[in-house]
Design a protein around this motif. Structure first.
Motif, short mmCIF file in Angstrom:
data_model
loop_
_atom_site.label_atom_id
_atom_site.label_comp_id
_atom_site.label_asym_id
_atom_site.label_seq_id
_atom_site.Cartn_x
_atom_site.Cartn_y
_atom_site.Cartn_z
N PHE A 1 0.92 -1.34 0.05
CA PHE A 1 -0.02 0.10 0.03
C PHE A 1 0.94 1.30 0.13
N PRO A 2 1.38 1.48 -1.19
CA PRO A 2 2.36 2.76 -1.37
C PRO A 2 1.83 4.11 -0.69
N GLU A 3 0.45 4.23 -0.59
CA GLU A 3 0.23 5.61 0.12
C GLU A 3 -0.04 5.53 1.37
N ILE A 4 0.14 4.33 2.10
CA ILE A 4 -0.32 4.09 3.52
C ILE A 4 0.46 5.18 4.31
N LEU A 5 -0.55 5.62 5.64
CA LEU A 5 0.13 6.23 6.54
C LEU A 5 0.10 5.45 7.87
N ILE A 6 1.37 5.11 8.22
CA ILE A 6 1.64 4.02 9.31
C ILE A 6 1.99 4.71 10.58
N SER A 7 1.54 4.54 11.69
CA SER A 7 1.96 5.04 12.95
C SER A 7 2.49 3.86 13.67
N ILE A 8 3.40 4.00 14.22
CA ILE A 8 4.14 3.13 15.16
C ILE A 8 4.05 3.33 16.57
N ASP A 9 3.29 2.11 17.07
CA ASP A 9 3.23 2.14 18.58
C ASP A 9 4.43 1.44 19.19
N THR A 10 5.07 2.47 19.46
CA THR A 10 6.46 2.16 20.37
C THR A 10 6.85 3.27 21.46
N PHE A 11 7.60 2.77 22.50
CA PHE A 11 8.20 3.79 23.35
C PHE A 11 9.80 3.96 23.38
N ARG A 12 10.10 3.14 22.14
CA ARG A 12 11.71 3.03 22.15
C ARG A 12 12.27 3.91 21.06
N SER A 13 13.03 4.87 21.21
CA SER A 13 13.69 5.79 20.00
C SER A 13 14.38 5.08 19.09
N GLU A 14 14.92 3.90 19.24
CA GLU A 14 15.45 3.21 18.31
C GLU A 14 14.57 2.66 17.13
N ILE A 15 13.47 2.01 17.92
CA ILE A 15 12.40 1.45 17.04
C ILE A 15 11.85 2.54 16.09
N SER B 1 13.13 5.39 15.18
CA SER B 1 13.89 5.65 14.13
C SER B 1 14.06 4.80 12.81
N GLN B 2 14.07 3.62 13.33
CA GLN B 2 14.21 2.47 12.07
C GLN B 2 12.77 2.26 11.50
N CYS B 3 11.68 2.36 12.19
CA CYS B 3 10.41 2.32 11.51
C CYS B 3 10.19 3.60 10.52
N ILE B 4 10.53 4.78 10.77
CA ILE B 4 10.25 5.87 10.40
C ILE B 4 11.23 5.79 8.66
N GLU B 5 12.58 5.30 9.19
CA GLU B 5 13.61 5.01 7.76
C GLU B 5 12.62 4.17 6.91
N ASN B 6 12.17 3.28 7.47
CA ASN B 6 11.58 2.23 6.53
C ASN B 6 10.00 2.74 5.94
N GLY B 7 9.66 3.88 6.20
CA GLY B 7 8.53 4.45 5.63
C GLY B 7 7.13 4.61 6.50
N ALA B 8 7.40 4.43 7.68
CA ALA B 8 6.29 4.73 8.73
C ALA B 8 6.19 6.40 8.74
N ALA B 9 5.09 6.89 9.38
CA ALA B 9 4.82 8.49 9.21
C ALA B 9 4.75 8.92 10.64
N ILE B 10 4.27 8.41 11.70
CA ILE B 10 3.88 8.67 13.00
C ILE B 10 4.29 8.01 13.98
N ILE B 11 4.75 8.71 15.18
CA ILE B 11 5.23 7.78 16.41
C ILE B 11 4.11 7.95 17.44
N ASN B 12 3.72 6.89 18.00
CA ASN B 12 2.57 6.82 19.10
C ASN B 12 3.34 6.10 20.39
N ASP B 13 3.51 6.99 21.18
CA ASP B 13 4.17 6.59 22.54
C ASP B 13 3.51 6.48 23.68
N ILE B 14 3.17 5.52 24.23
CA ILE B 14 2.39 5.33 25.34
C ILE B 14 2.91 5.73 26.56
N SER B 15 4.26 6.15 26.57
CA SER B 15 5.02 6.72 27.80
C SER B 15 5.30 8.15 27.62
#
Length: 275
Positions: free
Chosen positions: A90-104, A106-120
């Motif tokens: 889905f090339p147009e997808i807007l992915i949010s990543i549910d993580t509280f770890r900065s390294e995760i 970074s790597q997810c945004i590098e691979n095409g994710a768009a938003i970070i969702n941090d529970i902490s």
């Protein structure tokens, strides 16, 4: 305040949007273990997009009360292949990543994710705020007492509304000082809250508009809905829609939901009352 920049696309939040939940964990409270192979993941995400999801929130670390802690490398191994798969399908997808770890993050945004969702909200990883400032992506900050392992032990507030408002005010000031533009707040229903605390927050959600940041609401099939009704999470879709309607009437900008179609319908009906 009403729009956020996701991978160069401006998303207008003055009309509420839906964030579909994709848990790729074996132990999430509602859909744990359901989406662990490529076929199941693609079919579920396709369904959510067709049903009207603007964002897909991918989580590889279960944050349900008392959930098992997993290592950073295990979280990475679970999540990166899924991001790559979704961006490819889905090339147009807007992915949010549910993580509280900065390294995760970074790597997810590098691979095409768009938003970070941090529970902490940066509390469980002191590098997170600097990482978000560097990545310049929308950042969802949630309020939580304690950690997923301890949060429901004995939630206690002098006043849950003012405590959570003060918490966000401080976090937003810190993030703005670092140059972070797109901040979204999530009061954290069920994260270190009693059922009474949850309903007090839902009832007073409008007050969080004073923070000049969009609000995300995550009540989908949570125990605050099914426990008072003495039913299971599986039977809590109707209760979820009721809570979504209340949240929308109180100014919610994003509904984070398992059931996208019904959340989109709730938005449409509430919009009709706002004209």
């Amino acid at each position: 305040m009403s729009s956020i920049n996701c991978n160069g696309k401006l998303i207008d939040l003055s009309t509420p949007k839906v964030m579909g939940i994709l848990n790729i964990t074996p132990d999430s409270f509602f859909d744990g273990g359901k989406y662990t192979n490529a076929t199941a993941i693609i079919s579920q995400v396709e369904k959510m997009i067709l049903d009207g999801a603007t964002f897909i929130d991918v989580g590889a670390y279960s944050s349900r009360p008392g959930a098992k802690h997993i290592s950073e490398s295990e979280e990475l191994q679970r999540i990166i292949p899924v991001i790559k798969l979704l961006v490819h399908e889905f090339p147009e997808i807007l992915i949010s990543i549910d993580t509280f770890r900065s390294e995760i993050a970074s790597q997810c945004i590098e691979n095409g994710a768009a938003i970070i969702n941090d529970i902490s909200a940066g509390k469980l990883d002191t590098n997170m705020f600097a990482t978000i400032a560097k990545l310049q992506v929308p950042y969802i900050i949630m309020h939580m007492q304690g950690t997923p392992q301890t949060m429901q032990n004995n939630p206690n507030y002098s006043n849950v509304i003012t405590d959570v408002l003060h918490y966000f005010s401080a976090k937003i000031a810190e993030l703005r000082a670092l140059g972070v533009h797109d901040i979204i707040t999530d009061v954290g229903f069920g994260f270190g809250k009693t059922i009474e605390h949850n309903y007090e927050l839902l009832n007073n959600l409008k007050l969080f508009k004073n923070l000049n940041a969009p609000t995300l609401v995550g009540v989908s099939r949570k125990s605050m809905l099914y426990k008072p009704l003495e039913i299971s999470a599986e039977k809590a879709l109707n209760a979820t829609t009721s809570a979504h309607t209340i949240a929308l009437q109180n100014g919610a900008n994003i509904l984070r939901a398992h059931d996208v179609k019904e959340a989109v319908e709730a938005i449409k009906i509430v919009e009709l009352t706002n004209n």
